[in-house]
Design a protein around this motif. Structure first.
Motif, short mmCIF file in Angstrom:
data_model
loop_
_atom_site.label_atom_id
_atom_site.label_comp_id
_atom_site.label_asym_id
_atom_site.label_seq_id
_atom_site.Cartn_x
_atom_site.Cartn_y
_atom_site.Cartn_z
N ILE A 227 0.84 -1.20 0.00
CA ILE A 227 0.00 0.00 0.00
C ILE A 227 0.87 1.25 0.00
CG2 ILE A 227 -1.63 1.35 1.39
CD1 ILE A 227 -2.86 -1.33 2.28
N ALA A 228 1.97 1.21 0.77
CA ALA A 228 2.90 2.35 0.79
C ALA A 228 3.48 2.58 -0.61
CB ALA A 228 4.02 2.09 1.79
N MET A 229 3.72 1.51 -1.35
CA MET A 229 4.23 1.65 -2.71
C MET A 229 3.22 2.35 -3.61
SD MET A 229 5.99 -2.10 -3.13
CE MET A 229 6.35 -1.84 -4.85
N VAL A 230 1.95 1.99 -3.47
CA VAL A 230 0.90 2.64 -4.27
C VAL A 230 0.82 4.12 -3.93
CG1 VAL A 230 -1.57 2.70 -4.74
CG2 VAL A 230 -0.41 0.50 -4.49
N MET A 231 0.85 4.44 -2.65
CA MET A 231 0.79 5.84 -2.22
C MET A 231 2.00 6.63 -2.73
SD MET A 231 -2.04 6.21 -0.56
CE MET A 231 -2.73 4.97 -1.68
N ASP A 232 3.17 5.98 -2.75
CA ASP A 232 4.38 6.65 -3.23
C ASP A 232 4.27 6.96 -4.73
OD1 ASP A 232 7.25 7.47 -2.86
OD2 ASP A 232 7.56 5.86 -4.32
N THR A 233 3.63 6.08 -5.46
CA THR A 233 3.42 6.33 -6.89
C THR A 233 2.42 7.47 -7.10
OG1 THR A 233 3.83 4.00 -7.41
CG2 THR A 233 2.67 5.30 -9.07
N LEU A 234 1.37 7.49 -6.29
CA LEU A 234 0.31 8.48 -6.48
C LEU A 234 0.72 9.89 -6.06
CD1 LEU A 234 -2.83 6.47 -5.27
CD2 LEU A 234 -2.17 7.05 -7.63
N ASP A 235 1.52 10.01 -4.98
CA ASP A 235 1.82 11.36 -4.51
C ASP A 235 2.60 12.17 -5.55
OD1 ASP A 235 4.34 10.24 -4.30
OD2 ASP A 235 4.57 10.58 -2.14
N ARG B 114 2.61 11.65 -8.86
CA ARG B 114 1.77 11.90 -10.03
C ARG B 114 0.73 12.98 -9.74
NH1 ARG B 114 2.75 8.75 -14.15
NH2 ARG B 114 3.82 6.76 -13.86
N VAL B 115 0.17 12.94 -8.54
CA VAL B 115 -0.81 13.97 -8.16
C VAL B 115 -0.15 15.34 -8.13
CG1 VAL B 115 -2.21 14.82 -6.24
CG2 VAL B 115 -2.34 12.42 -6.91
N ALA B 116 1.08 15.40 -7.59
CA ALA B 116 1.80 16.68 -7.52
C ALA B 116 2.06 17.24 -8.92
CB ALA B 116 3.10 16.51 -6.76
N ARG B 117 2.42 16.35 -9.85
CA ARG B 117 2.70 16.83 -11.22
C ARG B 117 1.42 17.23 -11.94
NH1 ARG B 117 6.69 12.84 -10.59
NH2 ARG B 117 5.31 11.17 -11.33
N LEU B 118 0.35 16.45 -11.76
CA LEU B 118 -0.91 16.75 -12.44
C LEU B 118 -1.54 18.04 -11.93
CD1 LEU B 118 -2.53 13.19 -12.62
CD2 LEU B 118 -1.72 14.56 -14.54
N THR B 119 -1.37 18.32 -10.64
CA THR B 119 -1.98 19.52 -10.05
C THR B 119 -0.99 20.68 -9.95
OG1 THR B 119 -1.45 18.68 -7.82
CG2 THR B 119 -3.62 18.16 -8.72
N ASN B 120 0.22 20.48 -10.50
CA ASN B 120 1.24 21.52 -10.49
C ASN B 120 1.54 21.99 -9.06
OD1 ASN B 120 3.15 23.20 -11.72
ND2 ASN B 120 1.70 24.90 -11.92
N THR B 121 1.67 21.02 -8.16
CA THR B 121 1.93 21.35 -6.74
C THR B 121 3.23 20.70 -6.26
OG1 THR B 121 0.49 19.49 -6.10
CG2 THR B 121 -0.48 21.70 -6.14
N GLU B 122 4.22 20.55 -7.15
CA GLU B 122 5.53 20.03 -6.76
C GLU B 122 6.29 21.10 -5.97
OE1 GLU B 122 7.40 17.11 -9.87
OE2 GLU B 122 6.50 18.78 -10.95
N THR B 123 6.74 20.76 -4.78
CA THR B 123 7.47 21.70 -3.94
C THR B 123 8.71 21.03 -3.37
OG1 THR B 123 6.29 21.08 -1.90
CG2 THR B 123 5.31 22.82 -3.26
N ASP B 124 9.66 21.86 -2.91
CA ASP B 124 10.84 21.32 -2.25
C ASP B 124 10.46 20.59 -0.96
OD1 ASP B 124 12.78 22.19 -4.08
OD2 ASP B 124 12.72 24.21 -3.26
N PHE B 125 9.47 21.12 -0.25
CA PHE B 125 9.02 20.46 0.97
C PHE B 125 8.48 19.07 0.67
CE2 PHE B 125 5.57 19.20 3.77
CZ PHE B 125 6.16 19.32 5.03
N GLY B 126 7.63 18.97 -0.35
CA GLY B 126 7.06 17.69 -0.72
C GLY B 126 8.12 16.69 -1.15
N PHE B 127 9.12 17.18 -1.88
CA PHE B 127 10.20 16.32 -2.35
C PHE B 127 10.97 15.73 -1.17
CE2 PHE B 127 14.58 15.74 -3.92
CZ PHE B 127 14.34 14.85 -4.96
N GLN B 128 11.32 16.58 -0.20
CA GLN B 128 12.07 16.11 0.97
C GLN B 128 11.21 15.22 1.86
OE1 GLN B 128 15.25 16.52 1.16
NE2 GLN B 128 15.34 17.92 -0.60
#
Length: 243
Positions: free
Chosen positions: A45-53, A55-69
């Motif tokens: 399940i953690a693997m699925v969530m890691d894939t989704l976070d 993709r969601v960030a890229r689709l919604t244009n919400t990629e941030t340095d905080f999210g990356f770290q």
């Protein structure tokens, strides 16, 4: 390449990251209680969530340095510490010091793999990973635990082999072996009808025998990088001989 990630914190992608972190932490708790099926599935399940976070960030244009770290730190828990402690609680504890050292090697190499990826993310070829990705390494451990506990394999008697596989999975993550990343697949583009049928068959196969198919799939991916790298080296040697 210039970093295009924004500053600030966005809720939606970090919710998926937090869900993945929660699943990784639950895997540890479940393993401590001897619930190895639940622990293994929590890692998946953690693997699925890691894939989704991502993709969601890229689709919604919400990629941030905080999210990356935050994503990297969550991955250390979900794909490094959690699988290491799960396999230790399931089998490696019987080896004493060697057992927890093997588990530590896996956890440490996961952290090293993620640190290397973070420093090379803007320079490496997106088509391939350098070293096996940490979710795949966690998948090998989780599928091994799931398969063994589902079929009643003597985990204690097989502990030396399990320790060896755990260490090898860690070594592959920090190696220079190339693995296909699947990032070049265009999910928005048109695909042949057979591709849809193939995806359907994969889901059916997993549904029929989840432990066996997941075990074969993750181990197959682990071996694929070694085979692909050796094949590439062979082709280079042939090219050199011709010149």
């Amino acid at each position: 390449m210039k970093n295009k990630r924004r500053k600030g914190i966005y809720l939606l992608p970090n919710l998926f990251t937090t869900a993945g972190l929660f699943a990784g932490f639950y895997a540890i708790v479940a393993a401590m209680k001897g619930l190895f099926h639940e622990a293994a599935f929590a890692i998946f399940i953690a693997m699925v969530m890691d894939t989704l976070d991502g993709r969601v960030a890229r689709l919604t244009n919400t990629e941030t340095d905080f999210g990356f770290q935050y994503d990297s730190l969550a991955d250390v828990v979900s794909f490094g510490i959690a699988p290491a402690l799960v396999v230790y609680s399931w089998s490696l504890f019987s080896l004493g010091k060697l057992g927890w050292l093997a588990a530590f090697v896996f956890a440490a190499t996961t952290a090293l793999r993620l640190a290397r990826f973070n420093t090379q993310v803007s320079t490496v070829d997106r088509k391939y990973f350098q070293g096996m990705p940490s979710p795949a390494g966690a998948g090998i451990i989780a599928s091994m635990v799931l398969f063994g506990s589902s079929y009643g394999l003597p985990a204690i008697h097989l502990a030396p082999i399990i320790a060896l596989l755990t260490v090898l999975a860690g070594i592959l993550m920090v190696s220079n072996v190339r693995y296909y990343s699947f990032k070049k697949i265009d999910f928005k583009g048109r695909v042949p009808f057979f591709a849809i049928v193939f995806v359907l068959l994969v889901f059916v196969a997993i549904s029929i025998n989840p432990p066996g198919i997941l075990f074969l799939g993750f181990f197959g991916y682990g071996v694929s990088g070694v085979v692909m790298t050796l094949w590439g080296l062979r082709q280079k040697r042939k090219a050199r001989k011709k010149t």
